[in-house]
Design a protein around this motif. Structure first.
Motif, PDB file in Angstrom:
ATOM      1  N   HIS B 344       2.028   1.630 -30.438  1.00  0.00           N
ATOM      2  CA  HIS B 344       2.276   0.791 -29.256  1.00  0.00           C
ATOM      3  C   HIS B 344       3.716   0.300 -29.180  1.00  0.00           C
ATOM      4  O   HIS B 344       4.281   0.172 -28.096  1.00  0.00           O
ATOM      5  CB  HIS B 344       1.337  -0.423 -29.271  1.00  0.00           C
ATOM      6  CG  HIS B 344       0.079  -0.144 -28.537  1.00  0.00           C
ATOM      7  ND1 HIS B 344      -0.858  -1.100 -28.281  1.00  0.00           N
ATOM      8  CD2 HIS B 344      -0.396   0.994 -27.990  1.00  0.00           C
ATOM      9  CE1 HIS B 344      -1.861  -0.558 -27.625  1.00  0.00           C
ATOM     10  NE2 HIS B 344      -1.610   0.705 -27.446  1.00  0.00           N
ATOM     11  N   ASP B 345       4.279   0.024 -30.343  1.00  0.00           N
ATOM     12  CA  ASP B 345       5.669  -0.425 -30.355  1.00  0.00           C
ATOM     13  C   ASP B 345       6.597   0.723 -29.977  1.00  0.00           C
ATOM     14  O   ASP B 345       7.573   0.526 -29.246  1.00  0.00           O
ATOM     15  CB  ASP B 345       6.022  -0.993 -31.732  1.00  0.00           C
ATOM     16  CG  ASP B 345       5.224  -2.267 -32.039  1.00  0.00           C
ATOM     17  OD1 ASP B 345       5.026  -3.058 -31.105  1.00  0.00           O
ATOM     18  OD2 ASP B 345       4.798  -2.454 -33.183  1.00  0.00           O
ATOM     19  N   SER B 348       6.271   1.114 -26.192  1.00  0.00           N
ATOM     20  CA  SER B 348       6.893  -0.009 -25.474  1.00  0.00           C
ATOM     21  C   SER B 348       8.407   0.159 -25.405  1.00  0.00           C
ATOM     22  O   SER B 348       9.016  -0.078 -24.369  1.00  0.00           O
ATOM     23  CB  SER B 348       6.599  -1.331 -26.192  1.00  0.00           C
ATOM     24  OG  SER B 348       5.412  -1.884 -25.717  1.00  0.00           O
ATOM     25  N   ILE B 349       8.985   0.556 -26.525  1.00  0.00           N
ATOM     26  CA  ILE B 349      10.454   0.685 -26.536  1.00  0.00           C
ATOM     27  C   ILE B 349      10.883   1.912 -25.721  1.00  0.00           C
ATOM     28  O   ILE B 349      11.852   1.849 -24.964  1.00  0.00           O
ATOM     29  CB  ILE B 349      10.986   0.734 -27.989  1.00  0.00           C
ATOM     30  CG1 ILE B 349      10.687  -0.625 -28.649  1.00  0.00           C
ATOM     31  CG2 ILE B 349      12.473   1.039 -28.022  1.00  0.00           C
ATOM     32  CD1 ILE B 349      10.958  -0.682 -30.139  1.00  0.00           C
ATOM     33  N   ASP B 352      11.431   1.308 -22.121  1.00  0.00           N
ATOM     34  CA  ASP B 352      12.728   0.755 -21.709  1.00  0.00           C
ATOM     35  C   ASP B 352      13.699   1.847 -21.278  1.00  0.00           C
ATOM     36  O   ASP B 352      14.662   1.591 -20.566  1.00  0.00           O
ATOM     37  CB  ASP B 352      13.361  -0.015 -22.868  1.00  0.00           C
ATOM     38  CG  ASP B 352      12.703  -1.373 -23.038  1.00  0.00           C
ATOM     39  OD1 ASP B 352      11.932  -1.761 -22.152  1.00  0.00           O
ATOM     40  OD2 ASP B 352      12.969  -2.034 -24.057  1.00  0.00           O
TER      41      ASP B 352
END
Lengths: 124, 405
Positions: B344-345, B348-349, B352
Motif C-alpha cells: 500500500h505504501d 500510495s507513493i 504521486d
C-alpha cells in the motif's frame, strides 16, 4: 500529495514501532483484519483496577497502520477503560497528524477498531 | 515487433482517459481496462438516439434496439466461437459464476460430490462454490501451486469419478500464469466432470475458442475487455443450458404465466430476467469489434514484448521479490514486493507520480496466506501501455525506496 503522509516520524514508527510484541497473559485481547488490504492487527491489554497497566500490539501492515498503532498504544498507557472507550476517529487523526485520503484513513483506523474489540473481549 | 509497438502508440490516442488525464500511467488493467472512444460513443449514441426496451415493442425504436442487442450477442458468440443462443448476458463474471453455482446441481450425476478448484482462484470463483458445497454437502479440493504454476500431477490425482465439477481460472490475476486448461479439461472429460472456465483475465489478451477447448461453461466480464461495467457473459453448451433451471425469474424470461404458475422462455432468454443492460450489451459488442479490429495476435505480441521489458527492468530493482512464472508462461501481469515496504505504501507513493498500480490481496486472500505475505504490488498491462510507462514505474519504485531508506 501522498508524500505528505510519509513524514520522518511516520517512517520512524514503521521501522521502530512502539509497544509491538506479545504479552503472555493479557486480560483482554482482540485481532482484526482490514478486508480491503488483508492487514492484520492484534492488541493485547492487561487491565487491573479498571486501568490499562500494560499493552502490546502485533501484526503486519503499511506504514500508516503501523504508525497509528504505535501512537494509539502509547496514548492508552494508564488510561481507564472509560477513557480508552472514548477515543474516537478524530483523536487518531490528531495523533497521526498527516493528511490521509479516504482509503488510507481506514489504515489509520484499523488499530482503533481492534482496540474497541479488545476492550469488549476479556479472556476467561 | 517494432511496427507493432508503433501501431499501438496510435491506439492510445483512441482512449479519451489519457487526454483527460495527461501523463497517466495506467497499470491496473487486470482490475478494469480503459474504454476506447468508439465504446463510449456507442453508449452515448444508444441513449441519445435508440433508447427503447427490447423484445416486446412493435414500434421501430424498440425493434432497432432489439436488433442491436441481438447483434451484440452474435458478435460475442463469433468472438469465442460459440452459437448466439449459447451466450447469456449477466452483470459480470461474479454473477455468471453465481448463476452456475445455484443452478448446476441439476446437471450433476448421483454419487458425484466433489468440486475441484485451484489455489489461485479469485474470490469470485471460490466463495460461490463454498456456498454451493455447504448447501449440498459437497467437498472442495484444490489443485496446488508449484513455482507460480498449477501442479498438473496433483490435478490428475484429484480429478476422479467422484468429481462433479472443475471450475478454474484460465489466467491467474495475481501471477499472470496461463494455465493449461486444455489439459485439465481433458482429464475432466475422461471422468465425466462438468468444466467451467473463468476467462476474466484471458479474454482480452489471448484467443479463446470454446469449441476447441470443449469446456462446458466459460465466463468473463465486459469491463476488462474495453467494454462498460455492469455487463458480463456466461457461455454454456446449448444442451446444458437447456437443462438448467433459470437463476432469476420475472419478466422477459417466461413463455406463459398464470396466477398459479409459469413456464420458461427458450435459451438464452430463459436466463435474462427483467430489463437488461441494453446499452451495455450494445457497447460490449462494439468493444468486441474493437478488439477484433486490433487483432488478438497483435495484442499478444505487443504485451509479450512489454512483459519481457518490464520483467527485465523490475529484476534490476534492489530487494525486489517477483511472483511470476516467467515471460513464456504468463500474460502481462506481474506481482512483486519490495522488501520491508508494504504494497500500500508503494502504491500510495507511485500515485504521486501519476502511476496507477494495484496493491493488496487481489481478491485472493487464501493465496496470499499460502505465500505468507500480506499482499503484493501488481502491474497489469494492456494495448495502450508503452515502454515509457515501464520506465516511469521503475523511476517511481526508486523514489519509493528513497522515501523508505
Amino acid at each position: 500529495m501522498s508524500l505528505e503522509m510519509y513524514r520522518e516520524y511516520v517512517l520512524d514508527l514503521y521501522k521502530n514501532p512502539l509497544n509491538k510484541g506479545i504479552i503472555e497473559n493479557p486480560s483482554h485481547e482482540f485481532m482484526k483484519n482490514n478486508p480491503l488490504c488483508g492487514d492484520e492487527i492484534k492488541i493485547q491489554l492487561v487491565i487491573k483496577n479498571n486501568k490499562i497497566e500494560n499493552l502490546k500490539f502485533d501484526g503486519i501492515g503499511c506504514a500508516i497502520s503501523m504508525a497509528s498503532a504505535s501512537l494509539l498504544t502509547e496514548k492508552l498507557k494508564n488510561l481507564t477503560i472509560e477513557e480508552a472507550k472514548n477515543i474516537n476517529k478524530d483523536d487518531i487523526l490528531e495523533l497521526i497528524k498527516i493528511p490521509l485520503s479516504p482509503v488510507r484513513i481506514k489504515c489509520a483506523l484499523l488499530s482503533l477498531d481492534v482496540l474497541r474489540g479488545a476492550l469488549e473481549n476479556a479472556r476467561n | 515487433m517494432k511496427t507493432i509497438l508503433k501501431k499501438m502508440l496510435d491506439v492510445k490516442k483512441e482512449f479519451p482517459i489519457f487526454k483527460s488525464n495527461p501523463g497517466l500511467v495506467y497499470l491496473d488493467n487486470a482490475a478494469t481496462s480503459q474504454k476506447p472512444k468508439t465504446v463510449i460513443e456507442s453508449l452515448k449514441n444508444f441513449y441519445e438516439k435508440e433508447n427503447a426496451n427490447i423484445h416486446r415493442g412493435v414500434y421501430t425504436l424498440s425493434e432497432v434496439a432489439t436488433e442491436k442487442y441481438e447483434e451484440s450477442r452474435k458478435i460475442i458468440a463469433r468472438f469465442i466461437n460459440a452459437n448466439p443462443e449459447e451466450i447469456i448476458f449477466t452483470k459480470n463474471t461474479t454473477e455468471s459464476l453465481n448463476l452456475l453455482s445455484y443452478t448446476i446441481q441439476e446437471l450433476i450425476e448421483k454419487g458425484k460430490n466433489e468440486i475441484i478448484l485451484t489455489e489461485m482462484e479469485h474470490h469470485s470463483n471460490l466463495v460461490p462454490w463454498q456456498q454451493m458445497a455447504k448447501r449440498n454437502n459437497f467437498k472442495i479440493k484444490f489443485i496446488p501451486i508449484k513455482n507460480f504454476e498449477l501442479d498438473y500431477d496433483k490435478a490428475q490425482e484429484l480429478i476422479t469419478e467422484k468429481t462433479a465439477l472443475l471450475s478454474i481460472t484460465h489466467v491467474s490475476n495475481v501471477f499472470g500464469t496461463i494455465n493449461s486448461i486444455d489439459k485439465l479439461i481433458g482429464i475432466a472429460k475422461v471422468n465425466n466432470v462438468l468444466t467451467i472456465i473463468d476467462a476474466a483475465q484471458s479474454i482480452q489478451h489471448i484467443s479463446v475458442d470454446v469449441k476447441k477447448l470443449n469446456c462446458d461453461f466459460l465466463v468473463f466480464s465486459g469491463h476488462k475487455m474495453f467494454g462498460p461495467t455492469g455487463i458480463g457473459i456466461l457461455y454454456g453448451k446449448k444442451e446444458l443450458l437447456e437443462k438448467l433451471s433459470p437463476f432469476m425469474t420475472g419478466g422477459g424470461m417466461i413463455e406463459k404465466v398464470s396466477y398459479e404458475k409459469a413456464s420458461w422462455n427458450e435459451i438464452p432468454l430463459k436466463f435474462e430476467a427483467g430489463t437488461q443492460n441494453i446499452g451495455g450489451v450494445i457497447a460490449l459488442g462494439e468493444a468486441t469489434n474493437y478488439l477484433e479490429k486490433i487483432g488478438i495476435n497483435n495484442i499478444r505480441e505487443h504485451e509479450k514484448e512489454l512483459l519481457e521489458y518490464a520483467l527485465d527492468k523490475l529484476n534490476e530493482i534492489k530487494n525486489i521479490e517477483i511472483y511470476n512464472p516467467g515471460k513464456d508462461k504468463s500474460l502481462s501481469v506481474i506481482s512483486f514486493n519490495i522488501k520491508e515496504i508494504h504494497p500500500h505504501d508503494v502504491a500510495s507513493i507511485l500515485n504521486d507520480y501519476n502511476i496507477a498500480i494495484r496493491a493488496g490481496h487481489h481478491c485472493c486472500m487464501p493465496l496470499m496466506k499460502k505465500l505468507n505475505i500480506p499482499g503484493t504490488c501488481r502491474i497489469s498491462l494492456s494495448i495502450y501501455n508503452t515502454k515509457e510507462d515501464i520506465d516511469s514505474l521503475i523511476n517511481g519504485l526508486k523514489k519509493v525506496q528513497e522515501v523508505f531508506k
